[in-house]
Design a protein around this motif. Sequence first.
Motif, PDB file in Angstrom:
ATOM      1  N   SER A 109     -18.384 -29.539   0.677  1.00 36.22           N
ATOM      2  CA  SER A 109     -19.623 -30.287   0.431  1.00 36.22           C
ATOM      3  C   SER A 109     -20.097 -30.159  -1.007  1.00 36.22           C
ATOM      4  N   TYR A 110     -19.803 -29.037  -1.671  1.00 40.67           N
ATOM      5  CA  TYR A 110     -20.196 -28.893  -3.077  1.00 40.67           C
ATOM      6  C   TYR A 110     -19.349 -29.794  -3.966  1.00 40.67           C
ATOM      7  N   VAL A 111     -18.087 -29.966  -3.598  1.00 41.70           N
ATOM      8  CA  VAL A 111     -17.239 -30.909  -4.312  1.00 41.70           C
ATOM      9  C   VAL A 111     -17.746 -32.337  -4.078  1.00 41.70           C
ATOM     10  N   THR A 112     -18.235 -32.582  -2.858  1.00 41.00           N
ATOM     11  CA  THR A 112     -18.848 -33.871  -2.543  1.00 41.00           C
ATOM     12  C   THR A 112     -19.926 -34.224  -3.557  1.00 41.00           C
ATOM     13  N   GLN A 113     -20.832 -33.289  -3.777  1.00 42.36           N
ATOM     14  CA  GLN A 113     -21.937 -33.535  -4.702  1.00 42.36           C
ATOM     15  C   GLN A 113     -21.434 -33.794  -6.117  1.00 42.36           C
ATOM     16  N   MET A 114     -20.428 -33.062  -6.549  1.00 39.89           N
ATOM     17  CA  MET A 114     -19.906 -33.272  -7.900  1.00 39.89           C
ATOM     18  C   MET A 114     -19.256 -34.638  -8.035  1.00 39.89           C
ATOM     19  N   ILE A 115     -18.556 -35.096  -7.003  1.00 43.91           N
ATOM     20  CA  ILE A 115     -17.913 -36.408  -7.063  1.00 43.91           C
ATOM     21  C   ILE A 115     -18.959 -37.515  -7.167  1.00 43.91           C
ATOM     22  N   LEU A 116     -19.919 -37.522  -6.236  1.00 49.37           N
ATOM     23  CA  LEU A 116     -20.936 -38.571  -6.246  1.00 49.37           C
ATOM     24  C   LEU A 116     -21.796 -38.517  -7.506  1.00 49.37           C
TER      25      LEU A 116
END
Length: 586
Positions: free
Chosen positions: A342-349
Motif C-alpha cells: 500500500s505504501y508503494v501504491t501511494q508513491m505510484i499515484l
Amino acid sequence: MKKPGMPGMTIYFDQYNPNDEKGTDVRRSLADLDYSPLKRLTGQSIAMAMLVSMGGLIFGYDTGQISGFLELPDFLERFGQPGPDGEAQFSNVRSGLIVAMLSIGTLIGALAAAPIADRMGRRLSISLWCFVCGIGFLVQITAFHAWYQIMIGRIIAGFGVGALSLLVPMYQAETAPPWIRGAMVCTYQLFITLGIFLAACFNFGVYEHQRNSSASWRIVIGVGYAFLIILGVGIIFFPETPRYAYRVGRKEEAKETLCKVYGAPPNHYSIYTQMEEIEAKFISEKHIKGGPLSEMASMLRAPRVAHRLALGMGLQMFQQLTGANYFFYYGTTIFQSVQINSYVTQMILNGINFGSTFIGLYIVEHYGRRKSLIFGSIWMFCCFLVFASVGHFSLDQTDPTRTPQAGITLICFASFFIWGYAITWGPQVWALISELFPSRYRAKGMALSTASNWMWNFLLAFFTPFITGAIDFRYGYVFAACNFMGGLIVYFFLIEGQGRTLEEIDTMYLEKVSPMKSSKWVPPSAEDMARIRRQAGTDETAAVMNNSDDVEQRGTFSGETERGSDGMMRKHEDETVQHREGGVIR
C-alpha cells in the motif's frame, strides 16, 4: 518579428507603441516610453515561484503523511483502540477525526488570513503562519498516547496551512506579470503534489526501517520543519507585493519590484501601465469608508461580485468533488489485487500526480482555462464510470486477489484519472480564484472561496469511510456526476481569463460577456474600461478624481485625457484605437 499574442519566450509590445507602424492600440502621450521586448521568464519570477510555492509543499506534505501513519504499527498501538480480536485499530470516527480535523483548521486559517494580510502585508503574514504551523507540528510530535493531541496538533497546523493556501496564490497573483500569472499560481498546486509525493516516499522509508518505533511518524512530521524554515525565513528576503507596498506608501519599492519581476527598465510601457493600475486602486481604497461588516455587505451588493463569489466557491467545491482523494482512499484495496504494498501504491499515484502537473503549467497558458477544465471534467467523468462499474460488478471485494484482471483495470483508470486531474482541475482552480475578483474584494473573495475548498475537504475526509462502507465502489458514480456538473458550470459561467489583465477580467464580468464567447472578446480602451468599472463600483478611482479639485491629479494615471499647457483637459490627439488584439501579450 513574432506577432503579439503568440506563445513564446519573448513578449512584444509593438501594438501599443505609438512610434511603430504596427501600433493598433496606442496612447500618444506615452510615445517616450520603452517598448522593447521582454523575456517571458526572469530569474526573479522563477525564484519567486519556487520559494513562495513552498506553501503548497507544506500543504501537500501535511495532508499526505497522515494516510501512511494510520498503518504504522507504533502509531496504531499508541493512538488506536482495541478491536474485537484484541488487535489495535482505528474506528471510522477516530480515523475520520484525525484525518479530517486538519481541514477544520485550514478553514479557519483561510478566513483569518485575509484581514491579517491586509494589515501586516502578504510577506510578513506568510512568516507568521509558518510559525503557527510549526506549533501544530510540535504538538503532534510530543504526543505519546493521547489520540486527541494528534487531532489538536493537526487543527493548529491547519491554521497555518489554510492561511498559506490563501496567501501564496495572492502573493503570486499580485506580483506576477499577466503573461505568466496563471502558470505562476499553478506552481502552487505543483508543489502541493510534490509535498504529497514526498510524504509518501518518507512514509515508505520509515515503514521499511523504523516501523515499530515512534521515530516512524515523528521523523516524518519533523522533516516538515525544513520546509517551514525555508519559506518562513526565505520570504523575508523577498519584496512585498507591489500592490501592498504602494498601498502603505512605498511607491518606489513597488516600482522596483515590478522592474525586477518583469525584467524591465523603469520607463518601460509594461511598468508604467501596471503602476497606473496600482495607483488607481490605491486612490479608490483611500475613499472607502466603513468597517469589515459594511465592506462585506458592499461586496455582496456590488454588481456581479456575488455571482463571482458563488462561482469561486463552487469551483473550489467541485475541485474536491472531482474525487481525487477517493482514489487514494481506495488505493490499498485496489493494489492488493495485484499484490502491491500500500505504501508503494501511494508513491505510484502521487508520482503520477506530481509529474502530470508539469503538463498543467503549460496547458493553462497555452490552451486557456475553459477548454482545459471542460476537457478535464469529461475525462474524469469517463474514468469514474469505468472505475465504479468494474469495482462494483467485477472486483471480488472480499478477496481482491481472486480478480487480478479487474484490479489491473482499476489501477489503469485510477492512474488515468490522476493524470487528468493533475493537468486540469488540480492546478487551474487556484489560478482562477486568484484572478476572479476585483482588487477591492480580492482578499475576501479568495478567502471565502478557499474556505469552501477546505469545508468540502473536511466533509469528504470524514464521511468517505462511512459512505464507501455502505455503497462500496458505487460511490464513484456520485463523483462521476459531480465531474459532469463541474464541466457544465465552467461552460455556462466561467469567463476565459488567459492572457488578460485582472482589470480586463473584471470588466468582462461587469459587461456580462458571454462565457462561450469570452475568448474572442475585444477589450475597450483604458478609459472606457475604467468608466465601466467605476460605474459598477468595483473601481471608484475615476469617480474620486472627478470630484477632486486637484486638476493636476486628474488624468495623470487614468489614461483618459492628455493635458494642455494651459492646464485644461483635452482629448488625445489621436483617439485610442478601440479594437485591440486580445489584451496583454501572451
